[in-house]
Scaffold this active site. Structure first.
Site, PDB file in Angstrom:
ATOM      1  N   LYS A   1       6.412   2.551  -2.856  1.00 59.84           N
ATOM      2  CA  LYS A   1       5.629   1.344  -3.139  1.00 59.84           C
ATOM      3  C   LYS A   1       4.165   1.710  -3.376  1.00 59.84           C
ATOM      4  O   LYS A   1       3.742   2.824  -3.040  1.00 59.84           O
ATOM      5  CB  LYS A   1       5.788   0.334  -2.003  1.00 59.84           C
ATOM      6  CG  LYS A   1       5.306   0.804  -0.661  1.00 59.84           C
ATOM      7  CD  LYS A   1       5.951  -0.025   0.440  1.00 59.84           C
ATOM      8  CE  LYS A   1       5.521   0.454   1.795  1.00 59.84           C
ATOM      9  NZ  LYS A   1       4.510  -0.321   2.431  1.00 59.84           N
TER      10      LYS A   1
ATOM     11  N   ARG B   1       6.985 -10.191  10.506  1.00 55.55           N
ATOM     12  CA  ARG B   1       6.407 -10.330   9.172  1.00 55.55           C
ATOM     13  C   ARG B   1       7.386 -11.003   8.229  1.00 55.55           C
ATOM     14  O   ARG B   1       7.067 -11.987   7.575  1.00 55.55           O
ATOM     15  CB  ARG B   1       6.024  -8.925   8.680  1.00 55.55           C
ATOM     16  CG  ARG B   1       5.346  -8.855   7.348  1.00 55.55           C
ATOM     17  CD  ARG B   1       4.813  -7.468   7.052  1.00 55.55           C
ATOM     18  NE  ARG B   1       5.846  -6.457   6.867  1.00 55.55           N
ATOM     19  CZ  ARG B   1       5.617  -5.187   6.522  1.00 55.55           C
ATOM     20  NH1 ARG B   1       4.366  -4.785   6.341  1.00 55.55           N
ATOM     21  NH2 ARG B   1       6.594  -4.331   6.380  1.00 55.55           N
TER      22      ARG B   1
ATOM     23  N   TYR C   1     -29.341   6.482   0.026  1.00 58.75           N
ATOM     24  CA  TYR C   1     -29.661   5.088   0.395  1.00 58.75           C
ATOM     25  C   TYR C   1     -29.897   5.001   1.899  1.00 58.75           C
ATOM     26  O   TYR C   1     -29.184   5.623   2.691  1.00 58.75           O
ATOM     27  CB  TYR C   1     -28.491   4.161   0.045  1.00 58.75           C
ATOM     28  CG  TYR C   1     -28.301   3.944  -1.427  1.00 58.75           C
ATOM     29  CD1 TYR C   1     -29.226   3.212  -2.155  1.00 58.75           C
ATOM     30  CD2 TYR C   1     -27.183   4.453  -2.068  1.00 58.75           C
ATOM     31  CE1 TYR C   1     -29.039   3.007  -3.521  1.00 58.75           C
ATOM     32  CE2 TYR C   1     -26.984   4.243  -3.426  1.00 58.75           C
ATOM     33  CZ  TYR C   1     -27.910   3.519  -4.147  1.00 58.75           C
ATOM     34  OH  TYR C   1     -27.717   3.314  -5.481  1.00 58.75           O
TER      35      TYR C   1
ATOM     36  N   MET D   1     -21.786   5.438  -4.251  1.00 54.19           N
ATOM     37  CA  MET D   1     -20.549   5.106  -4.958  1.00 54.19           C
ATOM     38  C   MET D   1     -19.982   6.308  -5.723  1.00 54.19           C
ATOM     39  O   MET D   1     -18.783   6.573  -5.691  1.00 54.19           O
ATOM     40  CB  MET D   1     -20.814   3.946  -5.929  1.00 54.19           C
ATOM     41  CG  MET D   1     -19.574   3.419  -6.604  1.00 54.19           C
ATOM     42  SD  MET D   1     -19.940   2.120  -7.798  1.00 54.19           S
ATOM     43  CE  MET D   1     -20.488   0.806  -6.757  1.00 54.19           C
TER      44      MET D   1
HETATM   45  C1  LIG Z   1       9.912  -1.909   5.358  1.00 55.71           C
HETATM   46  C2  LIG Z   1       9.304  -0.544   5.246  1.00 55.71           C
HETATM   47  N1  LIG Z   1      10.085   0.519   5.416  1.00 55.71           N
HETATM   48  C3  LIG Z   1       9.601   1.771   5.322  1.00 55.71           C
HETATM   49  C4  LIG Z   1       8.286   2.009   5.036  1.00 55.71           C
HETATM   50  C5  LIG Z   1       7.817   3.432   4.917  1.00 55.71           C
HETATM   51  O1  LIG Z   1       6.889   3.718   5.896  1.00 55.71           O
HETATM   52  P1  LIG Z   1       6.303   5.192   6.097  1.00 55.71           P
HETATM   53  O2  LIG Z   1       5.385   5.436   4.972  1.00 55.71           O
HETATM   54  O3  LIG Z   1       5.597   5.081   7.395  1.00 55.71           O
HETATM   55  O4  LIG Z   1       7.457   6.123   6.117  1.00 55.71           O
HETATM   56  C6  LIG Z   1       7.433   0.927   4.871  1.00 55.71           C
HETATM   57  C7  LIG Z   1       6.020   1.164   4.609  1.00 55.71           C
HETATM   58  O5  LIG Z   1       5.132   0.486   5.056  1.00 55.71           O
HETATM   59  C8  LIG Z   1       7.959  -0.391   4.952  1.00 55.71           C
HETATM   60  O6  LIG Z   1       7.167  -1.459   4.781  1.00 55.71           O
END
Ligand SMILES: Cc1ncc(COP(=O)(O)O)c(C=O)c1O
Length: 375
Positions: free
Chosen positions: A39, A135, A266, A314
């Site tokens: 992701k 969640r 800065y 920056m």
């Molecule tokens: C539902 C879920 N499973 C697995 C993971 C993977 O987590 P990690 O990167 O700690 O292995 C995440 C990441 O946030 C997640 O939201």
């Protein structure tokens, strides 16, 4: 000169190490299998190049957060599943593309079932149970009843069931142990009612490291993201031996001698205690360097540690060159990474910033070129 060939700031991503990390994780959790969590563009590192290497190393399934990410990975041919939530309006396209969907409550299961029927398809789904993350998902207290109703719906292939940990970074953590127990009990109860799921999973990277009981039968898959990159949560144990795949680099763009008493950056937060040779590097907080490195962190030039002086800005950061009299304009600078005792770890940045390692690697800016090495 092609302007794109000389980035000022880039992150080298060592694909050979990525492959080694994946294989080590896969061997450690076997016979459980690994869902690679890609992701947020593989935590900012580039989802397609990372996915291709993992496929070459033997991975068989990916997990993502939202439909856009799923559609990007789907053409690679492996099952791709959304871990979080789906909206009713997203379901038609997800069904059409065969994306594995999360069922987070009965209404969404009904929507998916209806849409799959409309398209003349069977939608593959994993049921998400909330055992304490608070969640998303079906609260474990109502899970038996809700799952019975979901099972009665047509056009669904209930391939999996899963839950997620909020505190698996703390070895022996009581809440995590309780979640493992509750989820295992739920699986048993479901089995005794004839509901058996081919894929059962709860462990993320932290749990793989700290809670082996979350990786044992009937839990037969794990979901790992951050460990693929050789990065671990700051807390907790390290059952896995991983190597960081990341080196964030830039170049020295100015070298100067400034007089005693000159101020830097800065806020003029640093005043030279003597005449000093200083350098300016071409990376700042827009590239993901934490502002907290100001007057505290260091970079590596020619293998030597150069303290950051003054406040980061920056685009630029100023460093002392007293340890590197031979430094030259254009020298490569390691901002994060490196080898041996001098290595600047993601964890050390996380601690300085008062955050966790995920935030560090997801914060490399847009202009940081992702460069893939070691393949
Ligand atoms: C539902 C879920 N499973 C697995 C993971 C993977 O987590 P990690 O990167 O700690 O292995 C995440 C990441 O946030 C997640 O939201």
């Amino acid at each position: 000169m092609n302007p794109s060939t000389h980035p000022r700031v880039w992150v080298d991503i060592d694909l050979a190490r990525l492959r080694d990390n994946y294989r080590h994780i896969a061997e450690t959790v076997a016979p459980a299998q690994v869902i690679g969590i890609l992701k947020a563009d593989a935590y900012g590192l580039g989802c397609l190049p990372i996915a291709r290497v993992l496929i070459g190393a033997g991975i068989t399934r990916f997990g993502v957060a939202d439909p856009g990410e799923a559609f990007q990975l789907a053409p690679l041919g492996l099952p791709v599943q959304i871990l979080g939530a789906v909206l009713p309006r997203e379901i038609p396209d997800l069904v059409r593309h065969g994306i594995v969907m999360p069922i987070t409550d009965l209404p969404i299961a009904q929507e998916i079932s209806h849409e799959a029927g409309r398209q003349g398809k069977t939608a593959r789904c994993h049921i998400k149970i909330d055992t304490g993350m608070g969640r998303l998902g079906i609260p474990i207290t109502t899970a038996l009843d809700v799952i019975r109703s979901i099972h009665a719906l047509p056009n669904l292939e209930l391939e999996g069931i899963y839950t997620h940990f909020p505190m698996a970074d703390r070895e022996g953590n009581a809440m995590t142990r309780r979640q493992v127990k509750d989820f295992r009990r739920l699986l048993q109860q479901l089995e005794s009612r004839g509901h058996v799921f081919p894929c059962c999973h709860m462990a993320n990277s932290d749990a793989i490291n700290n809670f082996p009981q979350a990786v044992r039968k009937p839990l037969n898959w794990v979901r790992t993201g951050i460990n693929l990159y050789g990065v671990c949560d700051s807390e907790g144990g390290r059952r896995l031996h991983l190597r960081s795949v990341l080196t964030l680099k830039t170049r020295l763009v100015a070298l100067r001698e400034l007089e005693e008493g000159s101020t830097i950056g800065y806020g003029a937060t640093y005043r030279l205690p003597r005449r000093m040779r200083i350098g300016t590097i071409s990376a700042g907080y827009a590239d993901g360097l934490p502002l907290a490195l100001s007057n505290r962190g260091y970079v590596l030039i020619r293998g030597r540690a150069c303290p950051i002086i003054g406040r980061l800005s920056m685009d630029y950061t100023t460093v002392s060159l007293e340890q590197v009299p031979d430094a030259e304009l254009g020298d490569e600078v390691i901002c994060l990474g490196g080898e041996g005792p001098q290595e600047i770890t993601v964890d050390s940045w996380a601690q300085l910033k008062g955050t966790h390692p995920y935030d560090i690697i997801c914060s490399f800016g847009n202009r940081v070129r992702r460069c893939y090495t070691g393949d």
